[in-house]
Design a protein around this motif. Structure first.
Motif, PDB file in Angstrom:
ATOM      1  N   PRO A  88     -54.493  63.982  72.292  1.00 10.97           N
ATOM      2  CA  PRO A  88     -54.671  65.200  73.085  1.00 10.97           C
ATOM      3  C   PRO A  88     -53.849  66.384  72.562  1.00 10.97           C
ATOM      4  O   PRO A  88     -54.088  67.516  72.943  1.00 10.97           O
ATOM      5  CB  PRO A  88     -54.190  64.788  74.482  1.00 10.97           C
ATOM      6  N   ILE A  89     -52.908  66.121  71.664  1.00  7.46           N
ATOM      7  CA  ILE A  89     -52.057  67.198  71.140  1.00  7.46           C
ATOM      8  C   ILE A  89     -52.657  67.826  69.892  1.00  7.46           C
ATOM      9  O   ILE A  89     -52.827  69.043  69.816  1.00  7.46           O
ATOM     10  CB  ILE A  89     -50.631  66.673  70.862  1.00  7.46           C
ATOM     11  N   CYS A  90     -53.006  66.999  68.914  1.00  4.48           N
ATOM     12  CA  CYS A  90     -53.481  67.553  67.639  1.00  4.48           C
ATOM     13  C   CYS A  90     -54.969  67.331  67.386  1.00  4.48           C
ATOM     14  O   CYS A  90     -55.530  67.888  66.459  1.00  4.48           O
ATOM     15  CB  CYS A  90     -52.677  66.967  66.481  1.00  4.48           C
ATOM     16  N   GLY A  91     -55.619  66.487  68.189  1.00  2.00           N
ATOM     17  CA  GLY A  91     -57.038  66.238  68.007  1.00  2.00           C
ATOM     18  C   GLY A  91     -57.369  65.189  66.962  1.00  2.00           C
ATOM     19  O   GLY A  91     -58.541  64.990  66.642  1.00  2.00           O
ATOM     20  N   ASN A  92     -56.362  64.496  66.416  1.00  2.00           N
ATOM     21  CA  ASN A  92     -56.647  63.422  65.456  1.00  2.00           C
ATOM     22  C   ASN A  92     -57.649  62.445  66.041  1.00  2.00           C
ATOM     23  O   ASN A  92     -57.573  62.108  67.222  1.00  2.00           O
ATOM     24  CB  ASN A  92     -55.370  62.643  65.111  1.00  2.00           C
ATOM     25  N   CYS A 104     -49.952  58.632  68.476  1.00  2.00           N
ATOM     26  CA  CYS A 104     -49.893  59.887  67.730  1.00  2.00           C
ATOM     27  C   CYS A 104     -48.979  60.818  68.518  1.00  2.00           C
ATOM     28  O   CYS A 104     -49.079  60.877  69.754  1.00  2.00           O
ATOM     29  CB  CYS A 104     -51.293  60.477  67.581  1.00  2.00           C
ATOM     30  N   HIS A 105     -48.097  61.495  67.839  1.00  2.00           N
ATOM     31  CA  HIS A 105     -47.131  62.382  68.488  1.00  2.00           C
ATOM     32  C   HIS A 105     -46.313  61.651  69.552  1.00  2.00           C
ATOM     33  O   HIS A 105     -45.967  62.224  70.592  1.00  2.00           O
ATOM     34  CB  HIS A 105     -47.822  63.610  69.086  1.00  2.00           C
ATOM     35  N   CYS A 184     -66.402  65.238  73.687  1.00  2.00           N
ATOM     36  CA  CYS A 184     -66.198  66.596  74.190  1.00  2.00           C
ATOM     37  C   CYS A 184     -64.727  66.711  74.594  1.00  2.00           C
ATOM     38  O   CYS A 184     -64.218  65.852  75.322  1.00  2.00           O
ATOM     39  CB  CYS A 184     -67.103  66.841  75.399  1.00  2.00           C
ATOM     40  N   ASN A 185     -64.044  67.733  74.109  1.00  2.00           N
ATOM     41  CA  ASN A 185     -62.610  67.835  74.355  1.00  2.00           C
ATOM     42  C   ASN A 185     -62.258  68.035  75.833  1.00  2.00           C
ATOM     43  O   ASN A 185     -61.125  67.797  76.225  1.00  2.00           O
ATOM     44  CB  ASN A 185     -61.981  68.948  73.501  1.00  2.00           C
TER      45      ASN A 185
END
Length: 196
Positions: A88-92, A104-105, A184-185
């Motif tokens: 949710p932070i970088c979209g990886n 991640c993160h 979808c984000n």
């Protein structure tokens, strides 16, 4: 996230590996009394010991912190069983065939749970020679967009990464594709079966 290693977890993992308290203590260069204190809920391991404990028990730090061993029972490697993860932070975007512990993160990522496509996320599939042309009826603004579209077959995953203010479309080789998956984000993951 409220994760920390408990003595009960250390004991369970140690016993599953047929290891004594003394053997674990030797691997960590501590006393067996310290291991006993952990296992009897009279103390917790120091944060500096988390990585060595995980290594001594033969698991990842994330598995140790979550309390779950990750055992990939999916030895057939059927790509239709792919699990998807999005940071949710970088979209990886990460995918795995079978169970995995993904972070991640510093965030443990849960696998996405996909719904069938809905009115807000209509997908059109058109056959063009040996490819499927996929288009999703979705505004692609900076704040609300389709992040990726993937085509899954039993032996392959094809993925197209999409970006805000671009178009929500992709082309995939038709070879054995059985399912489309997209994210979808704002609204989450969707899937649709390819009808032959």
């Amino acid at each position: 996230m409220d994760l920390y290693v408990t003595g009960a977890m250390i004991k369970r993992l140690r016993e599953e590996r047929k290891m004594t308290q003394n053997q674990l203590a030797e691997k960590l260069n501590i006393s067996d009394k310290t291991v006993s204190k952990w296992e009897n809920a009279k103390g917790y391991p120091d944060i500096s010991l988390i990585e060595p404990i995980a290594e001594a028990l033969g698991i990842s730090v994330m598995e140790l912190l979550s309390g779950n061993d990750i055992i990939n029972a999916n030895i057939s490697s059927n790509m239709l069983r792919t699990k998807w993860y999005v940071c949710p932070i970088c979209g990886n975007v990460v995918h795995s065939v079978g169970e995995a512990m993904i972070s991640c993160h510093g965030i443990a990522l849960p696998p996405l749970s996909a719904e069938e496509t809905d009115e807000s996320h209509q997908i059109s599939i058109e056959q063009v020679e040996d490819e499927y042309y996929i288009e999703i009826n979705h505004d692609m603004t900076k704040d609300h967009y389709i992040s990726f579209i993937a085509a899954l077959s039993d032996n392959c995953v094809q993925l197209v990464k999409l970006y805000p203010e671009g178009s929500a479309e992709a082309r995939f080789k038709m070879n054995r594709i059985r399912e489309l998956f997209f994210y979808c984000n704002k609204d989450g993951a969707y899937r649709t079966r390819i009808k032959k």
